[in-house]
Design a protein around this motif. Sequence first.
Motif, mmCIF file in Angstrom:
data_model
loop_
_atom_site.group_PDB
_atom_site.id
_atom_site.type_symbol
_atom_site.label_atom_id
_atom_site.label_comp_id
_atom_site.label_asym_id
_atom_site.label_seq_id
_atom_site.Cartn_x
_atom_site.Cartn_y
_atom_site.Cartn_z
ATOM 1 N N TRP A 98 76.537 21.106 41.855
ATOM 2 C CA TRP A 98 76.399 20.969 40.391
ATOM 3 C C TRP A 98 76.969 22.037 39.601
ATOM 4 O O TRP A 98 78.119 21.778 38.999
ATOM 5 N N PHE A 99 76.838 23.331 39.742
ATOM 6 C CA PHE A 99 77.117 24.224 38.925
ATOM 7 C C PHE A 99 78.650 24.575 39.055
ATOM 8 O O PHE A 99 79.500 24.548 38.261
ATOM 9 N N LEU A 100 79.103 25.013 40.401
ATOM 10 C CA LEU A 100 80.430 25.191 40.792
ATOM 11 C C LEU A 100 81.314 24.167 40.632
ATOM 12 O O LEU A 100 82.312 24.184 39.990
ATOM 13 N N PRO A 101 80.866 22.714 41.021
ATOM 14 C CA PRO A 101 82.090 21.666 40.931
ATOM 15 C C PRO A 101 82.069 21.422 39.257
ATOM 16 O O PRO A 101 83.208 21.195 38.818
ATOM 17 N N SER A 102 80.994 21.331 38.529
ATOM 18 C CA SER A 102 81.047 20.897 37.024
ATOM 19 C C SER A 102 81.673 22.012 36.472
ATOM 20 O O SER A 102 82.240 21.649 35.236
ATOM 21 N N GLU A 103 82.043 23.142 36.624
ATOM 22 C CA GLU A 103 82.662 24.178 36.127
ATOM 23 C C GLU A 103 83.938 24.535 36.617
ATOM 24 O O GLU A 103 84.848 25.479 36.307
ATOM 25 N N GLU A 104 84.314 23.687 37.677
ATOM 26 C CA GLU A 104 85.734 23.802 38.326
ATOM 27 C C GLU A 104 85.785 25.106 38.928
ATOM 28 O O GLU A 104 87.126 25.681 38.821
ATOM 29 N N VAL A 105 84.806 25.727 39.531
ATOM 30 C CA VAL A 105 84.955 27.207 39.832
ATOM 31 C C VAL A 105 85.793 27.083 41.066
ATOM 32 O O VAL A 105 85.194 26.504 42.292
ATOM 33 N N LYS A 106 86.888 28.088 41.190
ATOM 34 C CA LYS A 106 87.377 28.236 42.351
ATOM 35 C C LYS A 106 87.215 29.214 43.330
ATOM 36 O O LYS A 106 87.004 30.532 42.814
ATOM 37 N N PHE A 122 68.912 30.789 57.682
ATOM 38 C CA PHE A 122 70.394 30.130 57.410
ATOM 39 C C PHE A 122 70.529 29.898 55.573
ATOM 40 O O PHE A 122 71.573 30.044 55.051
ATOM 41 N N THR A 123 69.436 29.301 55.367
ATOM 42 C CA THR A 123 69.264 28.979 53.814
ATOM 43 C C THR A 123 69.275 30.402 52.942
ATOM 44 O O THR A 123 69.914 30.363 51.843
ATOM 45 N N GLY A 124 68.905 31.415 53.521
ATOM 46 C CA GLY A 124 68.880 32.591 52.880
ATOM 47 C C GLY A 124 70.126 33.182 52.239
ATOM 48 O O GLY A 124 70.412 33.514 51.454
ATOM 49 N N PHE A 125 70.713 33.185 53.628
ATOM 50 C CA PHE A 125 72.290 33.530 53.547
ATOM 51 C C PHE A 125 72.997 32.781 52.641
ATOM 52 O O PHE A 125 73.980 33.230 51.854
ATOM 53 N N LEU A 126 72.839 31.301 52.659
ATOM 54 C CA LEU A 126 73.557 30.591 51.766
ATOM 55 C C LEU A 126 73.235 30.831 50.300
ATOM 56 O O LEU A 126 74.104 30.667 49.525
ATOM 57 N N ALA A 127 72.102 31.105 50.018
ATOM 58 C CA ALA A 127 71.654 31.436 48.592
ATOM 59 C C ALA A 127 72.138 32.719 48.105
ATOM 60 O O ALA A 127 72.717 32.738 46.930
ATOM 61 N N VAL A 128 72.362 33.686 49.134
ATOM 62 C CA VAL A 128 72.723 34.984 48.611
ATOM 63 C C VAL A 128 74.139 34.860 48.404
ATOM 64 O O VAL A 128 74.757 35.269 47.148
ATOM 65 N N LEU A 129 74.856 34.235 49.098
ATOM 66 C CA LEU A 129 76.342 34.185 48.824
ATOM 67 C C LEU A 129 76.723 33.119 47.744
ATOM 68 O O LEU A 129 77.695 33.625 47.114
ATOM 69 N N LEU A 130 75.979 32.121 47.729
ATOM 70 C CA LEU A 130 76.250 31.024 46.423
ATOM 71 C C LEU A 130 75.825 31.884 45.247
ATOM 72 O O LEU A 130 76.666 31.593 44.152
ATOM 73 N N LEU A 131 74.778 32.610 45.061
ATOM 74 C CA LEU A 131 74.580 33.303 43.739
ATOM 75 C C LEU A 131 75.513 34.485 43.508
ATOM 76 O O LEU A 131 76.005 34.344 42.504
ATOM 77 N N ASN A 150 82.372 42.839 42.896
ATOM 78 C CA ASN A 150 81.716 42.715 41.521
ATOM 79 C C ASN A 150 80.399 42.997 41.635
ATOM 80 O O ASN A 150 79.597 42.602 41.690
ATOM 81 N N TRP A 151 80.165 44.575 41.159
ATOM 82 C CA TRP A 151 78.996 45.375 41.484
ATOM 83 C C TRP A 151 77.963 44.642 40.239
ATOM 84 O O TRP A 151 76.861 44.727 40.651
ATOM 85 N N ARG A 152 78.322 44.396 39.330
ATOM 86 C CA ARG A 152 77.325 43.454 38.604
ATOM 87 C C ARG A 152 76.840 42.134 39.034
ATOM 88 O O ARG A 152 75.487 42.043 38.866
ATOM 89 N N ALA A 153 77.635 41.448 39.587
ATOM 90 C CA ALA A 153 77.387 40.414 40.251
ATOM 91 C C ALA A 153 76.371 40.571 41.442
ATOM 92 O O ALA A 153 75.337 39.922 41.764
ATOM 93 N N LEU A 154 76.895 41.608 42.190
ATOM 94 C CA LEU A 154 76.034 41.959 43.343
ATOM 95 C C LEU A 154 74.666 42.512 42.863
ATOM 96 O O LEU A 154 73.638 42.308 43.564
ATOM 97 N N SER A 155 74.423 43.395 41.748
ATOM 98 C CA SER A 155 73.046 43.603 41.500
ATOM 99 C C SER A 155 72.323 42.579 40.923
ATOM 100 O O SER A 155 71.165 42.765 41.255
ATOM 101 N N LEU A 156 73.024 41.543 40.329
ATOM 102 C CA LEU A 156 72.085 40.526 39.759
ATOM 103 C C LEU A 156 71.691 39.751 40.929
ATOM 104 O O LEU A 156 70.382 39.398 40.813
ATOM 105 N N THR A 157 72.495 39.397 41.957
ATOM 106 C CA THR A 157 72.212 38.646 43.065
ATOM 107 C C THR A 157 71.013 39.203 43.776
ATOM 108 O O THR A 157 70.107 38.653 44.177
ATOM 109 N N MET A 158 71.063 40.634 44.006
ATOM 110 C CA MET A 158 70.089 41.516 44.484
ATOM 111 C C MET A 158 68.895 41.249 44.017
ATOM 112 O O MET A 158 67.728 41.463 44.584
ATOM 113 N N PHE A 159 68.800 41.472 42.668
ATOM 114 C CA PHE A 159 67.475 41.620 41.835
ATOM 115 C C PHE A 159 66.808 40.156 42.146
ATOM 116 O O PHE A 159 65.632 40.119 42.251
ATOM 117 N N LEU A 160 67.619 39.139 42.021
ATOM 118 C CA LEU A 160 67.049 37.775 42.015
ATOM 119 C C LEU A 160 66.436 37.506 43.593
ATOM 120 O O LEU A 160 65.361 36.925 43.649
#
Length: 303
Positions: free
Chosen positions: A48-56, A114-123, A209-219
């Motif tokens: 949903w998120f990535l396709p709807s915003e056409e994130v490459k 498996f889903t944990g690594f997927l979640a980390v990387l997609l976030l 992207n250290w800001r993205a890394l920090s937010l991902t780690m926090f969540l």
Amino acid sequence: MVAVPAALTLHRVRVVPAAVPLLPQPSPYGYTVSLLLFIIPVLVIAFWFLPSEEVKFSRHAFWWTIVLLFPLGALLDFFFAQYFFVFPNAGATLGIGAPALGHSVPVEEYIFYFTGFLAVLLLYIWFDEYWLAAYSVPATAESRITFDRLLHVHPWSLAIAVVLIAAGIAYKKLFSVDPAGLPGYFLFLVLVALLPSGLLLPSARPFINWRALSLTMFLMLLVSLMWEVTLALPYGWWGFQNGQIIGLHVTAWSGLPIEEVFLWVAVTYATVIVYEIVKRWKASGRPLWHAFCGHATGSAAHQ
């Protein structure tokens, strides 16, 4: 801002809450259903998120990262579950045993990793490419593909690993109630986090992207701690063998081993480093050996 006051507050608790009786079954299929904490974010972001915003983003780098890292989680269970973990509440799972040395483990364990690594990387990708894109180095930037080699030793990471390993062993031997053996689980986490850092961080650091890394780690840390201390440990979904941990526990969190506080910090840090390195490699179009080790002749085209 969060860790210090939280640690001081939690340290005031001196007694572990009474264990939840396992009869009658207090959490039928609880572990199985709780995997939705990873599965639903994965589905929402990916479809949903990535396709709807056409994130490459680099799908090759994404799947290469998963293929490289998921086996680490699988190997942890396959080789070391018999030494590190216990699963006292079989009613919280489907009851399907997955292969592992010594004895089987719940199939949920492999789905968890498996889903944990997927979640980390997609976030991280969602934050990096969309919410915090202003702080991201573009995928087409010349600096991403201009390098001599990707393997560069980072002495500080290796030094920190040595210090952490020595400190973990010293604490277990000197202060733990079970000083026999080594803190194997802690040693595994240190190597998973700091071995990629020790070999790849210099090449990855300018592009993370250290800001993205920090937010991902926090969540990830927030969700995993809520998951473990309010559900998994009190209800016996999984637990830990004292012989393979440091012996430092958070009493207020049902005696949570300190290793678990750092698990998703280590996983997120390693995942982002590997992803950014693979992203550089795939963008360069160079063969694996040449990208990571450089040309034997030191080709000027990639200096």
